[in-house]
Design an enzyme around this catalytic site. Structure first.
Site, PDB file in Angstrom:
ATOM      1  CG  ASP A  17     -70.735 -21.975 -31.800  1.00  0.00           C
ATOM      2  OD1 ASP A  17     -71.798 -22.587 -32.056  1.00  0.00           O
ATOM      3  OD2 ASP A  17     -69.658 -22.550 -31.575  1.00  0.00           O
ATOM      4  CG  HIS A  34     -81.226 -22.467 -32.666  1.00  0.00           C
ATOM      5  ND1 HIS A  34     -79.871 -22.268 -32.631  1.00  0.00           N
ATOM      6  CD2 HIS A  34     -81.404 -23.785 -32.958  1.00  0.00           C
ATOM      7  CE1 HIS A  34     -79.251 -23.416 -32.903  1.00  0.00           C
ATOM      8  NE2 HIS A  34     -80.162 -24.350 -33.105  1.00  0.00           N
ATOM      9  CG  LEU A 128     -75.621  -1.832 -38.447  1.00  0.00           C
ATOM     10  CD1 LEU A 128     -74.156  -1.714 -38.051  1.00  0.00           C
ATOM     11  CD2 LEU A 128     -76.407  -2.506 -37.322  1.00  0.00           C
TER      12      LEU A 128
HETATM   13  C1  IPE Z   1     -70.636 -21.975 -36.948  1.00  0.00           C
HETATM   14  O1  IPE Z   1     -71.018 -22.690 -35.819  1.00  0.00           O
HETATM   15  C2  IPE Z   1     -71.828 -21.585 -37.750  1.00  0.00           C
HETATM   16  C3  IPE Z   1     -72.716 -20.595 -37.143  1.00  0.00           C
HETATM   17  C4  IPE Z   1     -72.544 -20.001 -35.997  1.00  0.00           C
HETATM   18  C5  IPE Z   1     -73.876 -20.256 -37.917  1.00  0.00           C
HETATM   19  P1  IPE Z   1     -71.010 -24.287 -35.802  1.00  0.00           P
HETATM   20  O2  IPE Z   1     -71.468 -24.674 -34.456  1.00  0.00           O
HETATM   21  O3  IPE Z   1     -71.764 -24.814 -36.955  1.00  0.00           O
HETATM   22  O4  IPE Z   1     -69.462 -24.607 -36.027  1.00  0.00           O
HETATM   23  P2  IPE Z   1     -68.601 -25.884 -35.617  1.00  0.00           P
HETATM   24  O5  IPE Z   1     -69.324 -27.080 -36.158  1.00  0.00           O
HETATM   25  O6  IPE Z   1     -68.530 -25.918 -34.132  1.00  0.00           O
HETATM   26  O7  IPE Z   1     -67.267 -25.637 -36.234  1.00  0.00           O
HETATM   27  C1  IPE Z   2     -74.991 -21.556 -33.251  1.00  0.00           C
HETATM   28  O1  IPE Z   2     -75.245 -22.329 -32.127  1.00  0.00           O
HETATM   29  C2  IPE Z   2     -76.189 -21.450 -34.153  1.00  0.00           C
HETATM   30  C3  IPE Z   2     -76.037 -22.170 -35.412  1.00  0.00           C
HETATM   31  C4  IPE Z   2     -74.991 -22.850 -35.790  1.00  0.00           C
HETATM   32  C5  IPE Z   2     -77.166 -22.144 -36.313  1.00  0.00           C
HETATM   33  P1  IPE Z   2     -75.105 -23.896 -32.157  1.00  0.00           P
HETATM   34  O2  IPE Z   2     -76.407 -24.488 -32.562  1.00  0.00           O
HETATM   35  O3  IPE Z   2     -73.935 -24.322 -32.979  1.00  0.00           O
HETATM   36  O4  IPE Z   2     -74.853 -24.194 -30.629  1.00  0.00           O
HETATM   37  P2  IPE Z   2     -73.808 -25.207 -30.011  1.00  0.00           P
HETATM   38  O5  IPE Z   2     -72.471 -24.876 -30.601  1.00  0.00           O
HETATM   39  O6  IPE Z   2     -74.268 -26.568 -30.414  1.00  0.00           O
HETATM   40  O7  IPE Z   2     -73.896 -24.958 -28.556  1.00  0.00           O
HETATM   41 MG    MG Z   3     -71.961 -24.599 -32.556  1.00  0.00          MG
END
Ligand code: IPE
Ligand code: IPE
Ligand code: MG
Length: 239
Positions: A17, A34, A128
């Site tokens: 995240d 990303h 792995l």
């Molecule tokens: C969780 O992150 C999903 C992934 C890392 C793929 P999100 O950014 O979607 O989660 P919330 O919305 O903060 O809970």
């Molecule tokens: C995690 O990073 C990747 C996915 C959920 C696909 P985020 O896109 O949720 O990044 P933040 O949390 O908005 O910074």
């Molecule tokens: Mg996120």
């Protein structure tokens, strides 16, 4: 006492995240975060075996992530497909077996084909086991498993395992980057006794050292699984 580290290799699961905030803090579009996150995936895969990790489950796209704006979802799907296409060869070289967990039917056809090809090409890897969670929802998986009418924990676990490539042990350590401290519907059953590790480091900045730090913290934890640390010791002495 059972310390965090034991034989057999660890199952580490990572909620990757913080990509979007990482990019926004640099005045870039979220998709740049990303893209940078894909490099972090590569670093972590390379570092994992030497840290005693045998199974690595990465949360790449949650079933709730479909709620995001369409351009971001499309960019993520293209990135996933491209990642699988470009990284498969080095996974084969490193002995990494790729298994994708989650729903496939809602993914673009191209992504579905890339997943099938990556799984097929890397199937012989034994160093792995890399499990990518894509269109994944732990609660949805539990509903699917429950539909088979399991009568015991083992039976429910059996059905959950049957949706993925190869059976894996329960999660030992859940890492979440990006500062939030929640599970966001990730491996709820499999993490029943997992150690939880939260770090403010955004996923694109995560790498070998950060992973080593998380595993070192895990090794300092005392896992009791509901028992008593000294009881385990005295049982070992008695036998
Ligand atoms: C969780 O992150 C999903 C992934 C890392 C793929 P999100 O950014 O979607 O989660 P919330 O919305 O903060 O809970
Ligand atoms: C995690 O990073 C990747 C996915 C959920 C696909 P985020 O896109 O949720 O990044 P933040 O949390 O908005 O910074
Ligand atoms: Mg996120």
């Amino acid at each position: 006492m059972q310390s965090g580290l034991s034989g057999g290799g660890l199952h580490v699961a990572i909620i990757m995240d913080g990509n979007g905030r990482w990019a926004e803090a640099r005045g870039k579009p979220r998709t740049a975060g990303h893209l940078a996150g894909a490099s972090a995936v590569r670093r972590v895969i390379e570092a994992a075996p030497a840290l005693g990790i045998r199974v690595l489950t990465l949360y790449a796209f949650s079933s709730d992530n479909w709620k995001r704006p369409r351009p971001e979802v499309s960019a993520l799907m293209r990135l996933l497909e491209r990642y699988l296409r470009t990284e498969t060869a080095s996974c084969v070289e490193q002995g990494v077996r790729i298994d994708v967990i989650g729903r496939r039917d809602r993914l673009p056809q191209r992504a579905q084909r890339a997943i099938a090809d990556a799984e097929h090409t890397t199937a012989a890897g034994t160093t792995l086991q890399l499990r990518l969670a894509i269109d994944y929802s732990s609660r949805d998986e539990l509903v699917r498993a429950a539909a088979h009418g399991p009568q015991s924990r083992d039976e429910l676990a059996y059905w959950l395992q049957s949706f993925a490539g190869q059976p894996v042990p329960d999660v030992d350590l859940v890492i979440r980057t990006g500062g939030e401290q929640r599970l966001s519907d990730f491996l709820l059953w499999e993490s029943a006794y997992a150690e939880l590790y939260f770090t403010p480091v955004a996923w694109p900045d995560f790498g070998r050292d950060a992973l080593a730090e998380a595993v070192a913290e895990f090794a300092r934890r005392q896992r009791r699984f509901g028992g008593l640390a000294h009881a385990v010791q005295s049982a070992a002495v008695a036998s």
